[in-house]
Design an enzyme around this catalytic site. Structure first.
Site, mmCIF file in Angstrom:
data_model
loop_
_atom_site.group_PDB
_atom_site.id
_atom_site.type_symbol
_atom_site.label_atom_id
_atom_site.label_comp_id
_atom_site.label_asym_id
_atom_site.label_seq_id
_atom_site.Cartn_x
_atom_site.Cartn_y
_atom_site.Cartn_z
ATOM 1 N N CYS A 130 44.231 46.479 35.354
ATOM 2 C CA CYS A 130 43.673 47.296 36.150
ATOM 3 C C CYS A 130 43.314 46.144 37.227
ATOM 4 O O CYS A 130 43.283 46.504 38.586
ATOM 5 C CB CYS A 130 42.212 47.816 35.658
ATOM 6 S SG CYS A 130 41.557 48.846 36.832
ATOM 7 N N TYR A 134 46.616 46.156 40.599
ATOM 8 C CA TYR A 134 45.979 46.723 41.912
ATOM 9 C C TYR A 134 46.105 45.704 42.804
ATOM 10 O O TYR A 134 46.431 45.933 44.353
ATOM 11 C CB TYR A 134 44.343 47.161 41.850
ATOM 12 C CG TYR A 134 44.328 48.608 41.456
ATOM 13 C CD1 TYR A 134 43.674 49.217 42.448
ATOM 14 C CD2 TYR A 134 44.583 49.143 40.274
ATOM 15 C CE1 TYR A 134 43.678 50.684 42.280
ATOM 16 C CE2 TYR A 134 44.440 50.390 40.184
ATOM 17 C CZ TYR A 134 43.732 51.306 41.016
ATOM 18 O OH TYR A 134 43.849 52.791 40.808
ATOM 19 N N TYR A 160 42.326 45.886 47.922
ATOM 20 C CA TYR A 160 42.726 45.120 47.070
ATOM 21 C C TYR A 160 43.682 44.070 47.350
ATOM 22 O O TYR A 160 44.475 43.564 46.305
ATOM 23 C CB TYR A 160 43.685 46.516 46.096
ATOM 24 C CG TYR A 160 42.658 47.230 45.514
ATOM 25 C CD1 TYR A 160 41.525 46.685 44.643
ATOM 26 C CD2 TYR A 160 42.288 48.553 45.990
ATOM 27 C CE1 TYR A 160 40.860 47.768 43.967
ATOM 28 C CE2 TYR A 160 41.252 49.401 45.683
ATOM 29 C CZ TYR A 160 40.770 48.923 44.650
ATOM 30 O OH TYR A 160 39.520 49.720 43.966
ATOM 31 N N GLU A 202 48.459 52.858 34.118
ATOM 32 C CA GLU A 202 48.157 52.656 35.322
ATOM 33 C C GLU A 202 49.127 53.529 36.286
ATOM 34 O O GLU A 202 48.964 54.243 37.229
ATOM 35 C CB GLU A 202 48.224 51.126 35.828
ATOM 36 C CG GLU A 202 47.331 50.368 35.411
ATOM 37 C CD GLU A 202 45.995 50.714 36.203
ATOM 38 O OE1 GLU A 202 45.937 51.198 37.417
ATOM 39 O OE2 GLU A 202 44.822 50.313 35.795
#
Length: 217
Positions: A130, A134, A160, A202
């Site tokens: 995560c 990102y 991000y 994801e």
């Protein structure tokens, strides 16, 4: 293993390629993503992160080094601050739904189970994608896009792809690499397994958002 992350990340390159080639990411980058799809995504992201920050706290509690504990606790707090700002900008009332999608539920349940039942080495590996995915997606979009001044999703992209987020990701990677150095062969195998699985989750999360996934019954 000197650089566990680099070695394991190489095994997920196909997954990452599938992510950046997904219509969600391509259309977000080109600013053609339907606002209802993005609204659905932001709502599900909010539901996911409300549980993900608990996983970070759970991992932090198990860490051997107080600085590692502090990092995960601060990351959980940072999620509240940064995501709240993004959600205030992008999450309109019409998109707010308290029910997680099946994929959101699956991802959160999987992380909760791993963090609660497995070693700290396995736990930190599970929460890492995560962070890293990102960052990679944010960096990729920022590099490839040609509409930085007009993309309505630019604030999300910039978050991000920011230097601040990059520093947090680097620290998370360093923590995982450190734990991998002393992990048993059994735990190294589990670390790789959960890292690959959450990387797949994801992709599934963005795919489910693009399809505005709902419970079928």
């Amino acid at each position: 293993m000197k650089n566990w992350y680099e070695t394991t990340r190489a095994k997920t390159q196909t997954i990452f390629q599938e992510i950046i080639n997904h219509d969600f990411v391509k259309e977000l980058m080109s600013a053609t993503l339907d606002e209802d799809i993005f609204g659905f995504y932001v709502n599900q992201d909010s539901l996911y992160l409300s549980e993900y920050k608990k996983a970070l706290v759970g991992v932090g509690t198990k860490c051997h080094n107080p600085k590692d504990t502090q990092f995960f606790y601060e990351s959980a707090t940072g999620i509240i601050q940064v995501e709240d700002a993004l959600h205030k900008e992008f999450l309109q009332k019409k998109y707010i739904n308290a029910e997680p999608s099946p994929t959101c539920e699956l991802y959160n349940s999987y992380l909760a189970r791993i963090v609660a039942n497995e070693s700290v080495e396995v736990g930190v590996a599970a929460v890492l994608p995560c962070f890293t995915i990102y960052k990679e997606v944010g960096d990729y979009i920022l590099k490839e896009q040609t509409n930085k001044g007009s993309n309505p999703y630019q604030a999300w992209i910039d978050t991000y792809a920011s230097d601040e987020f990059a520093l947090a990701v680097e620290q998370a990677i360093n923590i995982v690499n450190t734990y991998a150095l002393s992990a048993s062969l059994e735990n190294l195998k589990k670390m790789e397994e959960v890292f690959i699985k959450t990387s797949k989750l994801e992709w599934m999360f963005w795919d489910s958002a693009y399809k505005q996934e709902a419970w079928k019954i």
